[in-house]
Design an enzyme around this catalytic site. Structure first.
Site, PDB file in Angstrom:
ATOM      1  N   GLU A  78      -4.325  -5.257 101.918  1.00 39.49           N
ATOM      2  CA  GLU A  78      -4.312  -3.783 101.340  1.00 39.49           C
ATOM      3  C   GLU A  78      -2.706  -3.601 101.407  1.00 39.49           C
ATOM      4  O   GLU A  78      -2.029  -3.167 100.559  1.00 39.49           O
ATOM      5  CB  GLU A  78      -4.934  -2.570 101.971  1.00 39.49           C
ATOM      6  N   ASP A  79      -2.176  -3.837 102.693  1.00 37.53           N
ATOM      7  CA  ASP A  79      -1.013  -3.327 103.176  1.00 37.53           C
ATOM      8  C   ASP A  79       0.235  -4.508 103.112  1.00 37.53           C
ATOM      9  O   ASP A  79       1.332  -4.029 103.749  1.00 37.53           O
ATOM     10  CB  ASP A  79      -0.740  -2.606 104.436  1.00 37.53           C
TER      11      ASP A  79
HETATM   12  N1  LIG Z   1      -3.362   8.481 110.837  1.00 39.58           N
HETATM   13  C1  LIG Z   1      -2.255   7.795 110.774  1.00 39.58           C
HETATM   14  N2  LIG Z   1      -2.444   6.864 109.654  1.00 39.58           N
HETATM   15  C2  LIG Z   1      -1.469   5.797 109.599  1.00 39.58           C
HETATM   16  C3  LIG Z   1      -0.115   6.056 110.349  1.00 39.58           C
HETATM   17  N3  LIG Z   1       0.682   5.119 109.804  1.00 39.58           N
HETATM   18  C4  LIG Z   1       0.006   4.270 108.756  1.00 39.58           C
HETATM   19  N4  LIG Z   1      -1.180   5.193 108.690  1.00 39.58           N
HETATM   20  C5  LIG Z   1      -2.289   4.546 107.494  1.00 39.58           C
HETATM   21  O1  LIG Z   1      -1.915   5.550 106.531  1.00 39.58           O
HETATM   22  C6  LIG Z   1      -3.158   5.652 105.647  1.00 39.58           C
HETATM   23  C7  LIG Z   1      -3.526   7.017 105.669  1.00 39.58           C
HETATM   24  O2  LIG Z   1      -2.772   7.652 104.891  1.00 39.58           O
HETATM   25  P1  LIG Z   1      -3.038   8.324 103.306  1.00 39.58           P
HETATM   26  O3  LIG Z   1      -1.465   8.546 103.007  1.00 39.58           O
HETATM   27  O4  LIG Z   1      -4.089   8.989 103.507  1.00 39.58           O
HETATM   28  O5  LIG Z   1      -3.099   6.848 102.520  1.00 39.58           O
HETATM   29  P2  LIG Z   1      -2.373   5.766 101.772  1.00 39.58           P
HETATM   30  O6  LIG Z   1      -1.444   5.343 102.906  1.00 39.58           O
HETATM   31  O7  LIG Z   1      -3.523   4.684 101.696  1.00 39.58           O
HETATM   32  O8  LIG Z   1      -1.836   6.172 100.611  1.00 39.58           O
HETATM   33  C8  LIG Z   1      -4.314   4.880 106.498  1.00 39.58           C
HETATM   34  O9  LIG Z   1      -4.567   3.640 105.988  1.00 39.58           O
HETATM   35  P3  LIG Z   1      -6.010   3.021 105.829  1.00 39.58           P
HETATM   36  O10 LIG Z   1      -6.070   2.475 107.663  1.00 39.58           O
HETATM   37  O11 LIG Z   1      -5.868   1.728 104.963  1.00 39.58           O
HETATM   38  O12 LIG Z   1      -7.149   3.946 105.854  1.00 39.58           O
HETATM   39  P4  LIG Z   1      -7.513   4.815 104.977  1.00 39.58           P
HETATM   40  O13 LIG Z   1      -7.003   6.372 105.402  1.00 39.58           O
HETATM   41  O14 LIG Z   1      -6.691   4.288 103.494  1.00 39.58           O
HETATM   42  O15 LIG Z   1      -9.024   4.695 104.866  1.00 39.58           O
HETATM   43  C9  LIG Z   1      -3.360   4.647 108.002  1.00 39.58           C
HETATM   44  O16 LIG Z   1      -3.716   3.484 108.527  1.00 39.58           O
HETATM   45  C10 LIG Z   1      -0.350   7.004 111.329  1.00 39.58           C
HETATM   46  O17 LIG Z   1       1.030   7.087 112.019  1.00 39.58           O
HETATM   47  N5  LIG Z   1      -1.205   8.000 111.430  1.00 39.58           N
END
Ligand SMILES: Nc1nc2c(ncn2[C@@H]2O[C@H](COP(=O)(O)OP(=O)(O)O)[C@@H](OP(=O)(O)OP(=O)(O)O)[C@H]2O)c(=O)[nH]1
Ligand SMILES: [Mn+2]
Length: 201
Positions: free
Chosen positions: A90-91
């Site tokens: 994904e990233d």
């Molecule tokens: N809470 C938090 N999240 C962070 C941080 N840095 C990066 N992230 C990542 O950002 C995602 C949540 O942010 P959003 O704005 O809702 O989603 P997006 O990045 O996918 O557009 C998560 O992705 P993901 O792990 O793929 O999960 P999901 O929320 O997409 O299911 C999370 O891992 C941080 O400092 N705090």
């Protein structure tokens, strides 16, 4: 009747006499997890989290695996390796075929299940997670539960720099809807998620 002649150079252990190795000597499982950790660390090496401290991104997938072992009681190396790899496709520039080549079909399938299609608009991606999570495998649901628990704890501790209260609340509400689709997967993780969500909504 006793055999005659000198004793054999090596003891003739029948299969029953060979002691079963203790679980911690399951070298292949350990090697898989170390390989996944190294792979994810290299793939995420240039990325930081969105918190004010700019924590290295790799802390997240490693922490997700740690939640699975220490709180979820999960010891299956396939699930743990998938947790460590869960954000690579994904990233980062990692492809799902690369995951299959390096880690096999089972891990590939889990990663595919937890990977959002980033070409879709954000609203759509978020809606799809709610819709599709109930139909995912138990392994994918475990990774999802631990992923959401890690992210919610991160937000509670120190939200991404540009997130206001509304955005934080929305993430909590949306997470509640996603994990509702994982009901019955892991009691401890679900209880921890209920706690943090109730505290913040
Ligand atoms: N809470 C938090 N999240 C962070 C941080 N840095 C990066 N992230 C990542 O950002 C995602 C949540 O942010 P959003 O704005 O809702 O989603 P997006 O990045 O996918 O557009 C998560 O992705 P993901 O792990 O793929 O999960 P999901 O929320 O997409 O299911 C999370 O891992 C941080 O400092 N705090
Ligand atoms: Mn994640």
């Amino acid at each position: 009747m006793e055999k005659e002649g000198p004793p054999p150079a090596y003891p003739d252990l029948s299969e029953e006499q060979i002691p079963a190795p203790p679980p911690y000597s399951d070298a292949s499982g350990i090697m898989l997890i170390v390989k996944a950790t190294d792979f994810a660390a290299r793939k995420h090496r240039k990325q930081k989290r969105k918190d004010p401290q700019q924590t290295p991104y790799i802390n997240h997938p490693v922490g997700v695996a740690r939640i699975l072992t220490s709180e979820g009681g999960i010891t299956d190396p396939i699930v743990l390796a998938a947790a460590i790899l869960h954000d690579t496709v994904e990233d980062t520039n990692t492809t799902i075929d690369e995951i299959e080549q390096e880690f096999g079909r089972e891990i590939r399938n889990i990663i595919a299940e937890v990977t959002d299609d980033k070409s879709l608009p954000k609203e759509k991606r978020k809606a799809l997670q709610v819709e599709q999570t109930p139909h995912k495998s138990r392994q994918a649901k475990l990774v999802k539960l631990a992923d959401k628990l890690y992210n919610l704890r991160d937000i509670e501790r120190s939200p991404p720099v540009w997130w206001d209260c509304r955005r934080v609340k929305e993430y909590f509400k949306w997470s509640r809807d996603v994990i509702a689709g994982c009901k019955g997967t892991n009691d401890a993780l679900e209880a921890a998620l209920d706690d943090i969500i109730n505290r913040n909504l």
